[in-house]
Structure formats: structure tokens, C-alpha cells
Design a protein around this motif. Structure first.
Motif, PDB file in Angstrom:
ATOM      1  N   HIS A  33       0.804  -1.216   0.000  1.00 54.87           N
ATOM      2  CA  HIS A  33       0.000   0.000   0.000  1.00 54.87           C
ATOM      3  C   HIS A  33       0.836   1.265   0.000  1.00 54.87           C
ATOM      4  O   HIS A  33       0.346   2.320  -0.402  1.00 54.87           O
ATOM      5  N   TYR A  34       2.079   1.180   0.490  1.00 51.54           N
ATOM      6  CA  TYR A  34       2.896   2.393   0.616  1.00 51.54           C
ATOM      7  C   TYR A  34       4.360   1.987   0.640  1.00 51.54           C
ATOM      8  O   TYR A  34       4.704   0.903   1.140  1.00 51.54           O
ATOM      9  N   ALA A  35       5.207   2.842   0.115  1.00 47.08           N
ATOM     10  CA  ALA A  35       6.647   2.596   0.186  1.00 47.08           C
ATOM     11  C   ALA A  35       7.399   3.916   0.090  1.00 47.08           C
ATOM     12  O   ALA A  35       7.021   4.812  -0.677  1.00 47.08           O
ATOM     13  N   ASP A  36       8.447   4.048   0.910  1.00 44.68           N
ATOM     14  CA  ASP A  36       9.421   5.109   0.738  1.00 44.68           C
ATOM     15  C   ASP A  36      10.797   4.502   0.979  1.00 44.68           C
ATOM     16  O   ASP A  36      10.941   3.275   0.973  1.00 44.68           O
ATOM     17  N   ASP A  37      11.796   5.320   1.198  1.00 47.96           N
ATOM     18  CA  ASP A  37      13.151   4.788   1.326  1.00 47.96           C
ATOM     19  C   ASP A  37      13.384   4.035   2.634  1.00 47.96           C
ATOM     20  O   ASP A  37      14.361   3.289   2.749  1.00 47.96           O
ATOM     21  N   GLU A  38      12.504   4.213   3.608  1.00 45.91           N
ATOM     22  CA  GLU A  38      12.720   3.633   4.932  1.00 45.91           C
ATOM     23  C   GLU A  38      11.670   2.614   5.342  1.00 45.91           C
ATOM     24  O   GLU A  38      11.863   1.894   6.314  1.00 45.91           O
ATOM     25  N   TRP A  39      10.556   2.537   4.615  1.00 41.45           N
ATOM     26  CA  TRP A  39       9.409   1.765   5.113  1.00 41.45           C
ATOM     27  C   TRP A  39       8.525   1.299   3.958  1.00 41.45           C
ATOM     28  O   TRP A  39       8.324   2.038   2.990  1.00 41.45           O
ATOM     29  N   VAL A  40       7.980   0.091   4.088  1.00 47.78           N
ATOM     30  CA  VAL A  40       6.961  -0.413   3.174  1.00 47.78           C
ATOM     31  C   VAL A  40       5.795  -0.945   4.015  1.00 47.78           C
ATOM     32  O   VAL A  40       6.010  -1.643   5.014  1.00 47.78           O
ATOM     33  N   THR A  41       4.572  -0.613   3.618  1.00 49.32           N
ATOM     34  CA  THR A  41       3.377  -1.097   4.301  1.00 49.32           C
ATOM     35  C   THR A  41       2.700  -2.159   3.454  1.00 49.32           C
ATOM     36  O   THR A  41       2.487  -1.977   2.245  1.00 49.32           O
ATOM     37  N   LEU A  42       2.342  -3.283   4.088  1.00 49.31           N
ATOM     38  CA  LEU A  42       1.675  -4.405   3.442  1.00 49.31           C
ATOM     39  C   LEU A  42       0.462  -4.807   4.270  1.00 49.31           C
ATOM     40  O   LEU A  42       0.447  -4.639   5.490  1.00 49.31           O
ATOM     41  N   THR A  43      -0.550  -5.363   3.617  1.00 48.45           N
ATOM     42  CA  THR A  43      -1.689  -5.927   4.342  1.00 48.45           C
ATOM     43  C   THR A  43      -2.012  -7.302   3.783  1.00 48.45           C
ATOM     44  O   THR A  43      -1.709  -7.616   2.629  1.00 48.45           O
ATOM     45  N   SER A  44      -2.651  -8.108   4.625  1.00 47.93           N
ATOM     46  CA  SER A  44      -3.097  -9.433   4.202  1.00 47.93           C
ATOM     47  C   SER A  44      -4.595  -9.404   3.927  1.00 47.93           C
ATOM     48  O   SER A  44      -5.310  -8.544   4.456  1.00 47.93           O
ATOM     49  N   PRO A  45      -5.108 -10.348   3.138  1.00 46.78           N
ATOM     50  CA  PRO A  45      -6.547 -10.374   2.879  1.00 46.78           C
ATOM     51  C   PRO A  45      -7.387 -10.554   4.133  1.00 46.78           C
ATOM     52  O   PRO A  45      -8.550 -10.155   4.153  1.00 46.78           O
ATOM     53  N   ASP A  46      -6.804 -11.160   5.181  1.00 46.49           N
ATOM     54  CA  ASP A  46      -7.569 -11.389   6.406  1.00 46.49           C
ATOM     55  C   ASP A  46      -7.353 -10.304   7.460  1.00 46.49           C
ATOM     56  O   ASP A  46      -7.667 -10.491   8.627  1.00 46.49           O
ATOM     57  N   GLY A  47      -6.820  -9.159   7.046  1.00 47.16           N
ATOM     58  CA  GLY A  47      -6.846  -7.988   7.913  1.00 47.16           C
ATOM     59  C   GLY A  47      -5.586  -7.669   8.695  1.00 47.16           C
ATOM     60  O   GLY A  47      -5.566  -6.698   9.459  1.00 47.16           O
ATOM     61  N   TRP A  48      -4.506  -8.434   8.518  1.00 50.80           N
ATOM     62  CA  TRP A  48      -3.260  -8.113   9.212  1.00 50.80           C
ATOM     63  C   TRP A  48      -2.522  -7.008   8.461  1.00 50.80           C
ATOM     64  O   TRP A  48      -2.578  -6.917   7.238  1.00 50.80           O
ATOM     65  N   ARG A  49      -1.794  -6.196   9.219  1.00 53.10           N
ATOM     66  CA  ARG A  49      -0.980  -5.125   8.651  1.00 53.10           C
ATOM     67  C   ARG A  49       0.479  -5.402   8.987  1.00 53.10           C
ATOM     68  O   ARG A  49       0.821  -5.683  10.142  1.00 53.10           O
ATOM     69  N   PHE A  50       1.327  -5.343   7.962  1.00 53.23           N
ATOM     70  CA  PHE A  50       2.748  -5.600   8.124  1.00 53.23           C
ATOM     71  C   PHE A  50       3.548  -4.405   7.636  1.00 53.23           C
ATOM     72  O   PHE A  50       3.109  -3.655   6.770  1.00 53.23           O
ATOM     73  N   GLY A  51       4.741  -4.264   8.202  1.00 53.32           N
ATOM     74  CA  GLY A  51       5.676  -3.256   7.743  1.00 53.32           C
ATOM     75  C   GLY A  51       7.036  -3.884   7.512  1.00 53.32           C
ATOM     76  O   GLY A  51       7.390  -4.885   8.143  1.00 53.32           O
ATOM     77  N   VAL A  52       7.789  -3.307   6.598  1.00 52.86           N
ATOM     78  CA  VAL A  52       9.192  -3.668   6.415  1.00 52.86           C
ATOM     79  C   VAL A  52       9.988  -2.387   6.624  1.00 52.86           C
ATOM     80  O   VAL A  52       9.790  -1.397   5.920  1.00 52.86           O
ATOM     81  N   GLN A  53      10.872  -2.405   7.611  1.00 52.51           N
ATOM     82  CA  GLN A  53      11.607  -1.215   8.026  1.00 52.51           C
ATOM     83  C   GLN A  53      13.087  -1.368   7.691  1.00 52.51           C
ATOM     84  O   GLN A  53      13.673  -2.419   7.928  1.00 52.51           O
ATOM     85  N   ARG A  54      13.671  -0.305   7.134  1.00 58.19           N
ATOM     86  CA  ARG A  54      15.068  -0.381   6.726  1.00 58.19           C
ATOM     87  C   ARG A  54      15.986  -0.461   7.936  1.00 58.19           C
ATOM     88  O   ARG A  54      15.911   0.347   8.863  1.00 58.19           O
ATOM     89  N   ALA A  55      16.857  -1.463   7.912  1.00 57.43           N
ATOM     90  CA  ALA A  55      17.911  -1.628   8.915  1.00 57.43           C
ATOM     91  C   ALA A  55      19.170  -2.004   8.146  1.00 57.43           C
ATOM     92  O   ALA A  55      19.399  -3.176   7.838  1.00 57.43           O
ATOM     93  N   LEU A  56      19.961  -1.010   7.799  1.00 60.03           N
ATOM     94  CA  LEU A  56      21.112  -1.246   6.931  1.00 60.03           C
ATOM     95  C   LEU A  56      22.135  -2.168   7.563  1.00 60.03           C
ATOM     96  O   LEU A  56      22.887  -2.851   6.859  1.00 60.03           O
TER      97      LEU A  56
END
Length: 240
Positions: A33-56
């Protein structure tokens, strides 16, 4: 049951955040749903929300080596665990262990995850599993933090959350070693974001009373804490 806040997001650390997001879109049916240089937002069909956070400086876990623990992992439910595991391997996963009703793999950033067999038409999220040396104690903390009731308690751990709620499992791990965030040699691997009301000070007081520890991290609408067993988590206030 009263709660300090509600679980909002399960967050993976990774150096290549878009690569890891693309993996879970392809393998677990998540939607970006969203992405920038530090973060990506994801969701699942059953309502969970996930993030991927940059950790170099991310150091991958080496499960089941207790010196390089996974700390947390996500359990996905699929109709065919063999086909799902093969698909995951095609997208860069590594097979770690096979079971009769579940397989364990590592994603491209090294985070273990499970594929468990279920009567589902599309992939879903069974829950997030937290490693600890004392499941009942940590479950009591998160029950107060998130307002989730105990759904199961046994020798393998404690499950919080009933039908229609997010499910968080606390599993017994021998020789458990807690993270020491922000020390990159003792990484958090994953963390939970918890949405609270507008009064951050009141929420902090309640979390500390449950046994949390304040950590040196703060932003416009978030503060960082550690649970009683060392796992970092964030309390977030609404934006705007």
C-alpha cells in the motif's frame, strides 16, 4: 478486557526493504500500500498489517542457533504446504525444516516463517509467534498491553486471541537470548507497533506499570519500549 492499545503492525527489519516486501507479496498474498526509502506497508486479505523497516546493519537470524535467535516469526496458513514452500523457494526463500503439517523456511532477509496446512482458499495469517523463556509471564504482559484473552495454554506456550482477534503466541525457547536494541549484534528482527489513544503519557504509564521499559527511541507520534523479556515495541498515537 481493558488494554493500553491495539496491535496495529508486525514489522520486519531488513536492509533491502522493497525486496522483502516483494517476496511476501508473491509468496503470502500480501498487498503493498505504501513505500518510501525507509518503510513499506503491506496488508493481508484477512486484515493483518505488516511493515518492512530499513535496517542497513541488519544481522540475519540463524535459526535454530540460540546465539542468533529469530526472536519472532509469522505463521502463514496455506492449503498446500509443499506447493507453497516450492513457490517461496523460487522467490528466494531457504528451506529450514519440513514437518507433517508445517514447513519452516527463511525469507530472503533470513527471518524464519512457517507455512502451516489449513482449509483455506488463499494464504492467511495464523498469527505472530514470540520467543521467550517464560511464555505465561510474557503472555500476561501482552494480555494487559493488547487486551487479548488467553485462547490456549500448554507445555509449548501460550496463545492470546480468540476468533476474530489477532493471535499472538508465546513459545518456550531453551537458552533464550533477548534482543538488546539498538545493538546490531543483538537485533530485534521483528517488532510490534501498538496503536494507542491521543494521550501518550497515560499509555506510557500503563505500559510501564505492566513491566515495560522505555528505550531511547522517539518520533513525532511514536515511542519505543521493551517488553519484560527484551522485545522492543512501539506505542503510536494517531497522526493529525
Amino acid at each position: 478486557m481493558s488494554a493500553v492499545g491495539q496491535l496495529k503492525t508486525v514489522v520486519w527489519d531488513a536492509a533491502d526493504i522493497q525486496g522483502l516486501a516483494d517476496f511476501y507479496v508473491a509468496v503470502a498474498g500480501l498487498t503493498q500500500h505504501y513505500a518510501d526509502d525507509e518503510w513499506v506497508t503491506l496488508t493481508s486479505p484477512d486484515g493483518w498489517r505488516f511493515g518492512v523497516q530499513r535496517a542497513l546493519d541488519h544481522v540475519a537470524p540463524q535459526w535454530p542457533d540460540p546465539a542468533h535467535p529469530q526472536q519472532m516469526h509469522v505463521d502463514f496458513q496455506v492449503a498446500d504446504i509443499d506447493a507453497a514452500a516450492e513457490l517461496a523457494e523460487l522467490h528466494g526463500a531457504t528451506r529450514l525444516r519440513d514437518g507433517e503439517s508445517w514447513h519452516v523456511l527463511a525469507d530472503p532477509a533470513g527471518h524464519p516463517f512457517c507455512l502451516s496446512r489449513g482449509q483455506v482458499e488463499r494464504p492467511g495469517v495464523s498469527g505472530v509467534i514470540v520467543d521467550t523463556g517464560d511464555p505465561p509471564a510474557l503472555a500476561r504482559f501482552y494480555s494487559g498491553l493488547l487486551g487479548l484473552e488467553v485462547g490456549y495454554e500448554g507445555p509449548d506456550g501460550v496463545l492470546l486471541g480468540r476468533e476474530g482477534q489477532p493471535r499472538v503466541m508465546f513459545q518456550q525457547v531453551a537458552q533464550y537470548q533477548s534482543p538488546q536494541w539498538p545493538d546490531p549484534t543483538r537485533p530485534q528482527q521483528l517488532h510490534l507497533d501498538v496503536m494507542i489513544g491521543a494521550d501518550a503519557d497515560a499509555a506510557e504509564e500503563a505500559a510501564l506499570a505492566l513491566g515495560a521499559t522505555r528505550l531511547p527511541g522517539v518520533g513525532e507520534n511514536w515511542r519505543v519500549y521493551a517488553d519484560p523479556h527484551g522485545h522492543p515495541f512501539c506505542l503510536l498515537t494517531p497522526v493529525g
